[in-house]
Design an enzyme around this catalytic site. Structure first.
Site, PDB file in Angstrom:
ATOM      1  N   ASP A 464       0.826  -1.204   0.000  1.00 21.28           N
ATOM      2  CA  ASP A 464       0.000   0.000   0.000  1.00 21.28           C
ATOM      3  C   ASP A 464       0.862   1.256   0.000  1.00 21.28           C
ATOM      4  OD1 ASP A 464      -2.403   1.373  -0.059  1.00 21.28           O
ATOM      5  OD2 ASP A 464      -3.259   0.294   1.647  1.00 21.28           O
ATOM      6  N   ASP A 530     -10.460   1.536  -3.529  1.00 23.62           N
ATOM      7  CA  ASP A 530     -10.935   1.156  -2.199  1.00 23.62           C
ATOM      8  C   ASP A 530     -12.457   1.066  -2.151  1.00 23.62           C
ATOM      9  OD1 ASP A 530      -8.497   0.861  -0.971  1.00 23.62           O
ATOM     10  OD2 ASP A 530      -8.429   2.897  -0.167  1.00 23.62           O
TER      11      ASP A 530
END
Length: 747
Positions: A464, A530
């Protein structure tokens, strides 16, 4: 092979695309044609194409036709943005290149004495050039892949005394003036890759990415095409900069009529200063051509699938536990989730943020890459062993480039935080950026990750990167550090992949903020967003597919109530939306009913049964005037079958959409087509009347040009159709044959 005169032209032709390059007079390569394959060109034909492309000299312009190279040169009269910008303190700012060699596929480019044009298939041309006055050398690489995609890259070396400051290197390809409409992408968190259209005008449409990563709002692919071009019609030329840091995409039209699209790295002031003998290598700039966006995308996907590093094993169905537990890590809960996942047919279990250091929320702990003894007193072994005992792979979340000010690492090494001057940059997500350009910092992060990978059986990293780079200076003097940070990120990924050859890595960055072909040279998938809300993901997935094939795009079935939007949607809509990617689940399965678990298991089984098609087929998307409807699918390369999603996004103006076409199948081949109803007919939907009679038997031509009536769906519902080529009694296939087996009900 010898020659008594130099080669002045090279034609590369492959995948239905031609790239014709003018190499005459010792100048840098200039493109005389890029687009549809125009067939073989001998010397006379090439010369005619070249001469017919020369624009007339306009009033008040330079007195000779302007020759625009792949690296456009100001010194030759090009008044648009130059390909190379830089200087030696104000001198050597307008180089004039003289080529010194040309290699085609590693061999000197020669031709028989009677022929000064080489007509070739796919291949790689490397041209070297110098400017003795500017004391610079250049290596320019031009490649046409077997799939018909173009790649460009340049390397500049300082051959003189003192420093040469490079400000920009922009590589460009020409497009015809018929390409007068622009399509590029924008976006935000939870809404990545939103299409936007505009008109080409005189001047530059320039998309800059200054976020230190690819960006949630990245152009991704900047395309120009004939007016109104769509998925299945109109000529399209596109460009993509394969770089995960600051970057540029642009289209520029000058008053003389020339029009270029191009890209490159966006360099911050003073970021690249070359001492004698030092070199700068640009990122790859990719060019895509097609008749319609689907045609261009298919060439891109074929190119990516041809790479040696492209994943060849089936993409494992994944459970990511983030939206199930967030930071609340409890061994019994996680074991139960793993048990339920295994029963459903899931193949990989991923533990997300919160397992390390003092990371109990998003305000602390980044940089402390050791297993938290408070949460995991026995380490991760009890969970990893349980997951592996179920036959599942184990994956783990890292954010290696980031640091929390509230962390042991920041307290020990505050100088490792990227900063300019004596101030800390403004925080984002309560975190700062760790300067991997500092060798001891890089080594610390690498060694901490290796310690975890050495101790545990980890098959997959979710990598990430949750904030933009603001004031991203590099110590101790605070000079801009984004360029070096991007290279350090690449080195770290490369080093881990070399040390752990079976390790797979996902590129995640606040969702879909690092989706580019630079990161995909090193990783096995990208996280598209997301936002797992299927209504949002219909668009996000659709446009991510303009660059990335489905098997490299993470797409998860989330809980009924969306984490990001709060919408509540049927499982069939969530599952059908996620099927056309690297399938995963992001849902607290303990809260699912028995009926939901049974249906989810059915969708997973369908995906696994048809995974080779879903992850190896060619993407098709339907142009339709009703924006409330969306149809897309994948068709096998041999035309043997296709799977299509038909979705209702909002309430339409009419009760029934009528006939919807199913593009992409073999026109002269007969198919049986019917719905796949794993969870039954969507609630409140009116099935298409033909469903009652079972699957239809129709040719691909009829399906593509006439179509079939679709059910009347409520908003935020979808159905799946499966078309299979039918065979006669001898096993041969063809129009009018009987047989085949496409279910009219559940599969």
């Amino acid at each position: 092979m010898t020659t008594d005169r130099p080669v002045h032209g090279l034609v590369l032709r492959s995948g239905g695309v031609a790239l014709a390059l003018d190499l005459a007079d010792g100048a840098l390569p200039s493109v005389v044609h890029w687009g549809a394959d125009c067939g073989p060109l001998d010397e006379r034909g090439f010369d005619a194409v070249r001469r017919s492309a020369i624009l007339p000299v306009g009033a008040s312009e330079v007195d000779v036709p302007v020759r625009v190279a792949i690296l456009p040169e100001h010194t030759r009269g090009w008044m648009g943005r130059p390909g190379l910008s830089g200087s030696r303190g104000g001198t050597a700012w307008s180089p004039r290149w003289r080529t010194t060699s040309a290699l085609l596929d590693g061999r000197e480019l020669l031709a028989p004495a009677a022929l000064a044009v080489v007509d070739h298939g796919s291949g790689t041309l490397v041209v070297t050039a110098v400017d003795d006055d500017a004391e610079l050398s250049l290596a320019l690489t031009v490649e046409l892949s077997a799939a018909g995609t173009v790649r460009l890259r340049a390397e500049v070396e300082n051959t003189g005394e003192g420093h040469y400051q490079l400000d920009e290197l922009l590589l460009c390809l020409p497009t015809p003036t018929e390409a007068s409409e622009i399509l590029d992408l924008a976006g935000r968190w939870g809404g990545e890759r939103a299409p936007q259209r505009s008109t080409v005008t005189v001047g530059a449409h320039r998309r800059e990415g200054r976020r230190g990563r690819t960006g949630l709002d990245a152009a991704t692919v900047l395309s120009v095409g004939t007016p109104g071009f769509g998925f299945g019609h109109g000529e399209v030329w596109g460009v993509h900069t394969g770089w995960s840091g600051n970057h540029v995409h642009q289209v520029e039209r000058v008053l003389g009529g020339e029009q270029l699209i191009g890209g490159g790295e966006l360099l911050l002031p003073g970021e690249v200063r070359l001492a004698r003998g030092e070199r700068y290598t640009s990122p790859w700039v990719h060019g895509f051509y097609g008749v319609g966006l689907d045609d261009a995308a298919r060439r891109t996907h074929r190119y990516l699938r041809s790479r040696p590093q492209h994943p060849t094993s089936p993409r494992p169905v994944t459970l990511n536990v983030w939206e199930a537990v967030y930071f609340d890590h409890d061994l019994d809960t996680l074991r139960e989730l793993a048990d339920r996942a295994a029963e459903l047919g899931v193949e990989r279990f991923v533990l997300d943020d919160g397992w390390f250091g003092g990371r109990r929320d998003d305000r602390a702990g980044l940089g402390d890459w050791y297993v938290s003894p408070d949460v995991w007193p026995d380490g991760l072994h009890p969970l990893v062993d349980h997951v592996r005992g179920l036959g599942l792979q184990f994956g783990l979340w890292f954010e290696p480039e980031m640091i929390s000010v509230d962390s042991e690492l920041a307290r020990a090494h505050p100088e490792w935080i990227m900063a300019t001057g004596g101030r800390l940059p403004v925080e984002a997500r309560h975190q700062q950026v760790l300067n991997l350009g500092i060798p001891p910092c890089y080594a610390h992060v690498r060694d901490a990750m290796c310690a975890i990978l050495d101790e545990y059986d980890i098959a997959y990293i979710k990598w990430d990167h949750n904030r933009d780079l603001v004031d991203a200076g590099s110590g101790p003097d605070g000079r801009p550090g984004v360029h070096e940070q991007t290279l350090a990120f690449y080195r770290l990924v490369d080093e881990l992949r070399s040390r752990y050859p079976g390790l797979e890595i996902e590129s995640c960055s606040s969702g879909g903020g690092r989706v580019d072909l630079g990161v995909l040279e090193r990783t096995d998938r990208v996280w598209a967003s997301d936002d797992n809300d299927p209504l949002e993901r219909q668009q996000i997935n659709r446009w991510t597919g303009q660059l990335v094939p489905p098997e490299l795009v993470g797409a998860h079935v989330a809980s009924g109530a969306s984490h990001t939007t709060g919408r509540v949607q049927a499982l069939s809509f969530r599952a059908i939306t996620a099927l056309f990617g690297h399938l995963g689940v992001e849902w607290d399965l303990r809260a699912a009913s028995a009926a939901e678990l049974a249906e989810l298991a059915g969708w997973i089984a369908f995906h696994k049964e048809h995974r080779a098609l879903l992850h190896g087929g060619e993407v098709v998307r339907l142009d339709h005037p009703d924006a409330s409807l969306a149809l897309h699918g994948v068709v096998a390369a041999d035309g043997s079958e296709g799977v299509y999603s038909f979705a209702s996004l909002t309430r339409a103006a009419v009760a029934s959409p009528g006939r919807i076409r199913l593009p992409g199948l073999g026109r002269d081949v007969t198919y049986r087509v019917g719905p796949v109803l794993v969870g039954g007919v969507p609630l409140g939907a009116d099935p298409a009347p033909w469903w009652d009679g079972g699957p239809l038997t129709l040719s691909g031509a009829v399906l593509a040009t006439v179509g079939v009536v679709m059910p009347a769906l409520r908003p935020e519902q979808a159905v799946l159709l499966h078309a299979v080529r039918v065979a006669d009694g001898t096993g041969l296939v063809g129009a009018g044959s009987e047989g085949g087996d496409v279910p009219g009900g559940a599969e």
